[in-house]
Design a protein around this motif. Structure first.
Motif, PDB file in Angstrom:
ATOM      1  N   ARG A  16      -4.232  -8.173  -3.165  1.00  0.00           N
ATOM      2  CA  ARG A  16      -4.902  -7.999  -2.517  1.00  0.00           C
ATOM      3  C   ARG A  16      -5.786  -9.196  -1.905  1.00  0.00           C
ATOM      4  O   ARG A  16      -6.063 -10.172  -2.580  1.00  0.00           O
ATOM      5  CB  ARG A  16      -6.095  -6.978  -3.130  1.00  0.00           C
ATOM      6  CG  ARG A  16      -5.731  -5.597  -3.202  1.00  0.00           C
ATOM      7  CD  ARG A  16      -6.609  -4.756  -3.552  1.00  0.00           C
ATOM      8  NE  ARG A  16      -6.740  -4.282  -4.893  1.00  0.00           N
ATOM      9  CZ  ARG A  16      -6.176  -3.636  -5.526  1.00  0.00           C
ATOM     10  NH1 ARG A  16      -4.853  -3.204  -5.051  1.00  0.00           N
ATOM     11  NH2 ARG A  16      -6.176  -3.540  -6.948  1.00  0.00           N
ATOM     12  N   ARG A  71       0.023   6.300  -6.141  1.00  0.00           N
ATOM     13  CA  ARG A  71      -0.792   5.413  -5.214  1.00  0.00           C
ATOM     14  C   ARG A  71      -0.724   4.052  -5.537  1.00  0.00           C
ATOM     15  O   ARG A  71      -1.157   3.666  -6.642  1.00  0.00           O
ATOM     16  CB  ARG A  71      -2.377   5.930  -5.284  1.00  0.00           C
ATOM     17  CG  ARG A  71      -2.504   7.362  -5.403  1.00  0.00           C
ATOM     18  CD  ARG A  71      -4.199   7.704  -5.748  1.00  0.00           C
ATOM     19  NE  ARG A  71      -4.506   6.975  -6.703  1.00  0.00           N
ATOM     20  CZ  ARG A  71      -4.406   7.692  -8.073  1.00  0.00           C
ATOM     21  NH1 ARG A  71      -3.923   8.617  -8.259  1.00  0.00           N
ATOM     22  NH2 ARG A  71      -4.863   6.875  -9.158  1.00  0.00           N
ATOM     23  N   VAL A  72       0.123   3.110  -4.789  1.00  0.00           N
ATOM     24  CA  VAL A  72       0.372   1.951  -5.273  1.00  0.00           C
ATOM     25  C   VAL A  72      -0.033   0.884  -4.425  1.00  0.00           C
ATOM     26  O   VAL A  72       0.137   0.952  -3.229  1.00  0.00           O
ATOM     27  CB  VAL A  72       2.084   1.965  -5.403  1.00  0.00           C
ATOM     28  CG1 VAL A  72       2.239   0.570  -5.933  1.00  0.00           C
ATOM     29  CG2 VAL A  72       2.522   2.856  -6.371  1.00  0.00           C
ATOM     30  N   GLY A  73      -0.986  -0.020  -4.834  1.00  0.00           N
ATOM     31  CA  GLY A  73      -1.251  -1.242  -4.071  1.00  0.00           C
ATOM     32  C   GLY A  73      -0.671  -2.480  -4.194  1.00  0.00           C
ATOM     33  O   GLY A  73       0.231  -2.607  -3.619  1.00  0.00           O
ATOM     34  N   THR A  74      -0.946  -3.194  -5.633  1.00  0.00           N
ATOM     35  CA  THR A  74      -0.343  -4.228  -5.798  1.00  0.00           C
ATOM     36  C   THR A  74       1.015  -4.616  -5.804  1.00  0.00           C
ATOM     37  O   THR A  74       1.509  -5.506  -5.255  1.00  0.00           O
ATOM     38  CB  THR A  74      -1.055  -4.782  -7.143  1.00  0.00           C
ATOM     39  OG1 THR A  74      -2.591  -4.396  -7.296  1.00  0.00           O
ATOM     40  CG2 THR A  74      -0.726  -6.417  -7.333  1.00  0.00           C
ATOM     41  N   LEU A 126      -7.378   8.671 -12.608  1.00  0.00           N
ATOM     42  CA  LEU A 126      -7.459   7.127 -12.850  1.00  0.00           C
ATOM     43  C   LEU A 126      -7.576   6.687 -14.343  1.00  0.00           C
ATOM     44  O   LEU A 126      -8.636   6.603 -14.633  1.00  0.00           O
ATOM     45  CB  LEU A 126      -8.700   6.578 -11.990  1.00  0.00           C
ATOM     46  CG  LEU A 126      -8.564   6.040 -10.671  1.00  0.00           C
ATOM     47  CD1 LEU A 126      -9.792   5.709  -9.942  1.00  0.00           C
ATOM     48  CD2 LEU A 126      -7.560   4.697 -10.542  1.00  0.00           C
ATOM     49  N   ALA A 172      -1.782   2.171  -1.529  1.00  0.00           N
ATOM     50  CA  ALA A 172      -3.043   2.019  -1.626  1.00  0.00           C
ATOM     51  C   ALA A 172      -3.622   0.733  -0.816  1.00  0.00           C
ATOM     52  O   ALA A 172      -3.329  -0.485  -1.251  1.00  0.00           O
ATOM     53  CB  ALA A 172      -3.456   1.846  -3.179  1.00  0.00           C
ATOM     54  N   LYS A 194      -6.368  -0.585   0.241  1.00  0.00           N
ATOM     55  CA  LYS A 194      -7.777  -1.500   0.192  1.00  0.00           C
ATOM     56  C   LYS A 194      -7.633  -2.921   0.340  1.00  0.00           C
ATOM     57  O   LYS A 194      -6.802  -3.422  -0.354  1.00  0.00           O
ATOM     58  CB  LYS A 194      -8.715  -0.930  -1.023  1.00  0.00           C
ATOM     59  CG  LYS A 194      -8.139  -1.377  -2.481  1.00  0.00           C
ATOM     60  CD  LYS A 194      -8.945  -0.897  -3.553  1.00  0.00           C
ATOM     61  CE  LYS A 194      -8.486  -1.142  -4.785  1.00  0.00           C
ATOM     62  NZ  LYS A 194      -7.491  -0.174  -5.204  1.00  0.00           N
ATOM     63  N   MET A 245      -0.003   4.437 -10.936  1.00  0.00           N
ATOM     64  CA  MET A 245      -0.542   3.131  -9.865  1.00  0.00           C
ATOM     65  C   MET A 245       0.510   2.188 -10.180  1.00  0.00           C
ATOM     66  O   MET A 245       1.326   2.484 -10.817  1.00  0.00           O
ATOM     67  CB  MET A 245      -1.800   2.680  -9.981  1.00  0.00           C
ATOM     68  CG  MET A 245      -2.795   3.707 -10.465  1.00  0.00           C
ATOM     69  SD  MET A 245      -4.590   3.292  -9.958  1.00  0.00           S
ATOM     70  CE  MET A 245      -4.727   2.038 -11.204  1.00  0.00           C
ATOM     71  N   SER A 246       0.412   0.853  -9.824  1.00  0.00           N
ATOM     72  CA  SER A 246       1.366  -0.152 -10.018  1.00  0.00           C
ATOM     73  C   SER A 246       1.777  -0.110 -11.393  1.00  0.00           C
ATOM     74  O   SER A 246       3.057  -0.285 -11.929  1.00  0.00           O
ATOM     75  CB  SER A 246       0.717  -1.423  -9.691  1.00  0.00           C
ATOM     76  OG  SER A 246       0.509  -1.527  -8.227  1.00  0.00           O
ATOM     77  N   MET A 275      -6.389  14.680  -9.302  1.00  0.00           N
ATOM     78  CA  MET A 275      -6.096  13.307  -9.433  1.00  0.00           C
ATOM     79  C   MET A 275      -6.824  12.460 -10.783  1.00  0.00           C
ATOM     80  O   MET A 275      -7.790  12.931 -10.994  1.00  0.00           O
ATOM     81  CB  MET A 275      -6.524  12.810  -8.092  1.00  0.00           C
ATOM     82  CG  MET A 275      -6.485  11.061  -7.940  1.00  0.00           C
ATOM     83  SD  MET A 275      -7.691  10.002  -8.504  1.00  0.00           S
ATOM     84  CE  MET A 275      -8.619   9.346  -7.048  1.00  0.00           C
ATOM     85  N   ASN A 329      -9.885   3.630   0.288  1.00  0.00           N
ATOM     86  CA  ASN A 329     -11.071   3.929  -0.506  1.00  0.00           C
ATOM     87  C   ASN A 329     -12.067   3.754   0.254  1.00  0.00           C
ATOM     88  O   ASN A 329     -13.443   4.173  -0.434  1.00  0.00           O
ATOM     89  CB  ASN A 329     -11.155   2.608  -1.382  1.00  0.00           C
ATOM     90  CG  ASN A 329      -9.906   2.769  -2.471  1.00  0.00           C
ATOM     91  OD1 ASN A 329      -8.636   2.415  -2.002  1.00  0.00           O
ATOM     92  ND2 ASN A 329     -10.287   2.993  -3.877  1.00  0.00           N
ATOM     93  N   ILE A 388      -8.973   7.920  -1.005  1.00  0.00           N
ATOM     94  CA  ILE A 388      -8.884   7.808  -2.541  1.00  0.00           C
ATOM     95  C   ILE A 388     -10.266   7.384  -3.095  1.00  0.00           C
ATOM     96  O   ILE A 388     -10.002   7.196  -4.239  1.00  0.00           O
ATOM     97  CB  ILE A 388      -7.670   7.347  -2.869  1.00  0.00           C
ATOM     98  CG1 ILE A 388      -7.607   5.891  -2.375  1.00  0.00           C
ATOM     99  CG2 ILE A 388      -6.446   7.968  -2.442  1.00  0.00           C
ATOM    100  CD1 ILE A 388      -6.403   4.996  -2.955  1.00  0.00           C
TER     101      ILE A 388
HETATM  102  C1  LIG Z   1      -6.633   0.323  -5.750  1.00  0.00           C
HETATM  103  C2  LIG Z   1      -6.207   1.798  -6.226  1.00  0.00           C
HETATM  104  C3  LIG Z   1      -5.053   2.082  -6.732  1.00  0.00           C
HETATM  105  C4  LIG Z   1      -3.847   1.168  -6.587  1.00  0.00           C
HETATM  106  O1  LIG Z   1      -3.965   0.369  -7.504  1.00  0.00           O
HETATM  107  P1  LIG Z   1      -2.917  -0.787  -7.783  1.00  0.00           P
HETATM  108  O2  LIG Z   1      -2.954  -1.024  -9.253  1.00  0.00           O
HETATM  109  O3  LIG Z   1      -3.195  -2.039  -6.907  1.00  0.00           O
HETATM  110  O4  LIG Z   1      -1.424  -0.241  -7.731  1.00  0.00           O
HETATM  111  C5  LIG Z   1      -4.851   3.350  -6.777  1.00  0.00           C
HETATM  112  N1  LIG Z   1      -5.746   4.107  -6.616  1.00  0.00           N
HETATM  113  C6  LIG Z   1      -6.938   3.885  -6.766  1.00  0.00           C
HETATM  114  C7  LIG Z   1      -7.897   4.971  -6.480  1.00  0.00           C
HETATM  115  C8  LIG Z   1      -7.359   2.823  -6.201  1.00  0.00           C
HETATM  116  O5  LIG Z   1      -8.667   2.185  -5.812  1.00  0.00           O
END
Ligand SMILES: *Cc1c(COP(=O)(O)O)cnc(C)c1O
Length: 231
Positions: free
Chosen positions: A229, A220-223, A165, A37, A39, A204-205, A163, A60, A82
């Motif tokens: 970020r 979907r993994v960001g952090t 959240l 992810a 962003k 996610m994370s 999907m 995003n 996403i």
């Molecule tokens: C930012 C985001 C993620 C990832 O989030 P983290 O907690 O940083 O892993 C996953 N899905 C969507 C839709 C996001 O906006």
């Protein structure tokens, strides 16, 4: 540690988490696609992770995605949209992504279908507002089946699944509850409508283990992948 070593280490850590959760669930880790992810991450960070083996990127914002795509023009990557979708962006979203995870109304699905270039090559996920949160996008669970029926009838796009959240919670049982509801909704729609949707984008994370235990096929993994970020 070099940037490349950091990317390799972070990917290895994520893969170990995926393998552990899959093992606990009696599933093969190969069923689960890791999406970075992206962003706010810099394009050179993405390049390092791709070089280390990341195959899928989630974006995003269209503008950010186009910058990253231009920078990474030669990389072999699957692109996932996403974020929330404004209808005037559907032409560019259809043209630049392999997957769109955040479709939540028929108008958007019809516009993506109208702009899809290769029949059935644009994969669509319906975003469900699984905890009924007023602040979040997504279709209400009570309206999912009707919308699935309409979207699956659009011939130029490929409806693959859902999907979510979910609401943040640190409690794994509560996390599993929302993901289980999503999986059950997919199974019900498949059965009632004679479909074979095969994709659950969940985790996610902070909740990827719970999601994998409940059948997630895309996380979907960001952090926990790229690090915090940048501001
Ligand atoms: C930012 C985001 C993620 C990832 O989030 P983290 O907690 O940083 O892993 C996953 N899905 C969507 C839709 C996001 O906006």
């Amino acid at each position: 540690m070099s940037d490349n070593e950091y990317a390799e280490l972070q990917l290895a850590k994520l893969r170990a988490r995926i393998e552990n959760a899959a093992h606990q669930a009696g599933r093969s880790p190969t069923e689960i696609t890791l999406i970075g992810a992206a962003k706010q991450q810099h394009s050179d960070t993405l390049a390092n992770f791709i070089q280390a083996g990341l195959t899928d990127i989630g974006e995003n914002y269209l503008q950010e995605a186009l910058v990253a795509k231009a920078y990474l023009a030669n990389a072999k990557v699957n692109w996932h949209y996403i974020g929330q979708i404004q209808s005037n962006k559907t032409v560019n979203i259809a043209a630049n992504f392999n997957w769109v995870h955040s479709v939540d109304r028929i108008k958007i699905a019809r516009r993506l279908a109208a702009h899809a270039t290769n029949p059935k090559s644009l994969n669509i996920l319906l975003q469900i507002n699984i905890d009924d949160e007023p602040s979040k996008a997504g279709t209400a669970i009570t309206e999912v089946q009707e919308l699935v029926q309409k979207i699956s009838a659009l011939e130029t796009i490929n409806l693959r699944g859902f999907m979510v959240l979910p609401k943040f919670t640190g409690n794994i049982d509560a996390q599993r509850g929302a993901f289980a509801k999503t999986r059950e909704a997919l199974e019900q729609c498949n059965q009632n409508l004679g479909l074979s949707m095969d994709t659950l984008s969940m985790g996610m994370s902070g909740d990827l283990e719970a999601a994998i235990l409940e059948g997630s096929t895309m996380i979907r993994v960001g952090t926990d992948l790229f690090g915090p970020r940048p501001a």
